[in-house]
Write a protein that holds these residues in place. Structure first.
Motif, mmCIF file in Angstrom:
data_model
loop_
_atom_site.group_PDB
_atom_site.id
_atom_site.type_symbol
_atom_site.label_atom_id
_atom_site.label_comp_id
_atom_site.label_asym_id
_atom_site.label_seq_id
_atom_site.Cartn_x
_atom_site.Cartn_y
_atom_site.Cartn_z
ATOM 1 N N UNK A 113 0.826 -1.207 0.000
ATOM 2 C CA UNK A 113 0.000 0.000 0.000
ATOM 3 C C UNK A 113 0.864 1.263 0.000
ATOM 4 N N UNK A 114 1.920 1.269 0.794
ATOM 5 C CA UNK A 114 2.834 2.420 0.792
ATOM 6 C C UNK A 114 3.440 2.638 -0.589
ATOM 7 N N UNK A 115 3.831 1.566 -1.237
ATOM 8 C CA UNK A 115 4.396 1.688 -2.585
ATOM 9 C C UNK A 115 3.350 2.197 -3.575
ATOM 10 N N UNK A 116 2.123 1.713 -3.448
ATOM 11 C CA UNK A 116 1.065 2.095 -4.388
ATOM 12 C C UNK A 116 0.656 3.556 -4.262
ATOM 13 N N UNK A 117 0.778 4.128 -3.074
ATOM 14 C CA UNK A 117 0.333 5.510 -2.872
ATOM 15 C C UNK A 117 1.487 6.508 -2.824
ATOM 16 N N UNK A 118 2.692 6.043 -3.121
ATOM 17 C CA UNK A 118 3.849 6.944 -3.094
ATOM 18 C C UNK A 118 3.774 7.968 -4.220
ATOM 19 N N UNK A 119 4.468 9.087 -4.030
ATOM 20 C CA UNK A 119 4.518 10.114 -5.070
ATOM 21 C C UNK A 119 5.140 9.562 -6.348
ATOM 22 N N UNK A 120 6.087 8.658 -6.200
ATOM 23 C CA UNK A 120 6.745 8.051 -7.362
ATOM 24 C C UNK A 120 5.751 7.231 -8.188
ATOM 25 N N UNK A 121 4.884 6.495 -7.522
ATOM 26 C CA UNK A 121 3.891 5.677 -8.220
ATOM 27 C C UNK A 121 2.793 6.537 -8.849
ATOM 28 N N UNK A 122 2.484 7.647 -8.214
ATOM 29 C CA UNK A 122 1.424 8.540 -8.706
ATOM 30 C C UNK A 122 2.078 9.719 -9.416
ATOM 31 N N UNK A 123 2.559 9.454 -10.596
ATOM 32 C CA UNK A 123 3.307 10.440 -11.372
ATOM 33 C C UNK A 123 2.349 11.404 -12.072
ATOM 34 N N UNK A 124 1.801 12.313 -11.291
ATOM 35 C CA UNK A 124 0.877 13.325 -11.823
ATOM 36 C C UNK A 124 0.952 14.543 -10.910
#
Length: 145
Positions: A113-124
């Motif tokens: 979950x931490x990986x999925x919601x990281x700024x890196x994963x959400x590149x927008x």
């Protein structure tokens, strides 16, 4: 009683019969209530949301189906309701860490979950990133429990 109330009552009655989940055909339900399928979508999105203690899986096309599951864990449901429409990474991290420490989620789930919601994963750009993060948090937590 309006059409939305009738649809909600019908689905709630079905939920009482099946303890785990209910699966509905969008078009079939629209035919039952003599309405357009978008009316069904409206009821599902407003009355069976993670904030209200439900997780919804939906398949579009060919009439599609909707699977609605009730979240039975009060802690998770409470956290989901508090997330709101937007969530920055530090807040998400604090929520996930707290839920792990309190043994409401497993370590592996917390890491994913931490990986999925990281700024890196959400590149927008913000505010879309924080809105997407909140949606991911709510749906993932609902799916975990």
């Amino acid at each position: 009683m309006g059409i939305s109330d009738k649809i909600e009552a019908f689905i709630n009655e079905l939920m009482k019969e099946d303890e785990e989940y209910v699966e509905l055909g969008r078009n079939e339900l629209a035919d039952i209530f003599n309405c357009v399928p978008s009316q069904i979508n409206y009821v599902i999105s407003t009355r069976f949301s993670p904030q209200r203690g439900y997780i919804v899986e939906s398949k579009r096309g060919g009439g599609g189906y909707i699977k609605i599951k009730k979240i039975y864990n009060d802690v998770v449901a409470d956290v989901i309701s508090r997330i709101g429409d937007s969530c920055d990474f530090e807040t998400a991290k604090a929520i996930i860490t707290s839920m792990y420490k309190d043994k409401n989620i497993e370590q592996q789930a917390a890491k994913v979950l931490l990986a999925a919601v990281s700024d890196k994963a959400l590149d927008m750009r913000n505010p879309q990133r924080d809105k997407s993060r909140a949606a991911i948090m709510k749906n993932a937590l609902a799916a975990i429990k």
